[in-house]
Write a protein that holds these residues in place. Sequence first.
Motif, PDB file in Angstrom:
ATOM      1  N   SER A 273       0.830  -1.197   0.000  1.00 24.72           N
ATOM      2  CA  SER A 273       0.000   0.000   0.000  1.00 24.72           C
ATOM      3  C   SER A 273       0.864   1.246   0.000  1.00 24.72           C
ATOM      4  O   SER A 273       1.854   1.342   0.704  1.00 24.72           O
TER       5      SER A 273
ATOM      6  N   ARG B 144      -7.865  -3.972  -0.378  1.00 30.63           N
ATOM      7  CA  ARG B 144      -7.703  -2.747  -1.170  1.00 30.63           C
ATOM      8  C   ARG B 144      -6.365  -2.693  -1.902  1.00 30.63           C
ATOM      9  O   ARG B 144      -6.260  -2.093  -2.972  1.00 30.63           O
TER      10      ARG B 144
ATOM     11  N   THR C 156      -7.067  -4.677  -5.022  1.00 27.50           N
ATOM     12  CA  THR C 156      -7.897  -3.969  -6.000  1.00 27.50           C
ATOM     13  C   THR C 156      -7.137  -2.826  -6.653  1.00 27.50           C
ATOM     14  O   THR C 156      -7.383  -2.505  -7.821  1.00 27.50           O
ATOM     15  N   ASP C 157      -6.200  -2.212  -5.933  1.00 30.49           N
ATOM     16  CA  ASP C 157      -5.373  -1.170  -6.550  1.00 30.49           C
ATOM     17  C   ASP C 157      -4.502  -1.743  -7.667  1.00 30.49           C
ATOM     18  O   ASP C 157      -4.308  -1.104  -8.715  1.00 30.49           O
TER      19      ASP C 157
ATOM     20  N   PHE D 113     -12.846   1.459  -8.492  1.00 24.83           N
ATOM     21  CA  PHE D 113     -13.204   0.610  -7.364  1.00 24.83           C
ATOM     22  C   PHE D 113     -14.719   0.573  -7.227  1.00 24.83           C
ATOM     23  O   PHE D 113     -15.370   1.613  -7.113  1.00 24.83           O
TER      24      PHE D 113
ATOM     25  N   ARG E 275     -17.115  -3.849  -2.232  1.00 27.40           N
ATOM     26  CA  ARG E 275     -16.678  -5.124  -1.669  1.00 27.40           C
ATOM     27  C   ARG E 275     -17.040  -6.292  -2.589  1.00 27.40           C
ATOM     28  O   ARG E 275     -17.898  -6.175  -3.467  1.00 27.40           O
TER      29      ARG E 275
END
Length: 232
Positions: free
Chosen positions: A6, A175, A178-179, A195, A198
């Motif tokens: 991240s 996350r 998903t990034d 995005f 969920r």
Amino acid sequence: MSAPSSGEAIDPTTLTVGVLGGTGNQGKGLALRWAAAGIRVIIGSRVAERAENSASEYCEATGVDHVRGTDNATCATEADVVLAAIPWESHAETLTGLAEPLKGKILIDCVNPIGFDKKGPYPLPVEEGSAAQQAEALLPETRVTAAFHNVSAVLLADLDQPKVDCDVLVLGDDREATDVVRALADAIPGVRGVFGGRLRNAYQVECLTANLIAINRRYKVHAGIKITDLDG
């Protein structure tokens, strides 16, 4: 190379993407676009020779040498991120057999459980809620995401089209994962990864494909989706 942590800038060309079902229409289109963007691609198939033949075809089409083909297990083992572009009928069986090599990997599930009858396309019920949630149940140690359900395979595979004008909804509970998937979407000219919530919200995204198929048949187009009021 593993997916970035991240906060790090994500350069998709540092990743190797495996495409399970890379000899099918959706897998082919995404493999071609990623290869053209400079991303290393491994084509997976139940039959290694079939994947090898497709990989040679994709290299010729894109003018690159970083696409290769192999069997599904080797594809899942050697890739950093794995796309499941497999038929719904073999979804559970294929993923169950790949549980070990997919441990810790980002899996992108783009499978649409769609049926057809004389009235046209319609979404099929899924016991787990969606194809992506079925993948999550079968692969508890895999970072499951859902994306690329609503982008036209025809437009993806047509490299004479410089851009594919659509947004890709990316869903998942991780996350960072998903990034990474959004960055892979953004690597395709004209495509924007957004995005979409969920993983529990994947069902309606999968179902929307039935509507798009109906639109395509009625209007003779290759429809996609766009999300309004977002910058960029």
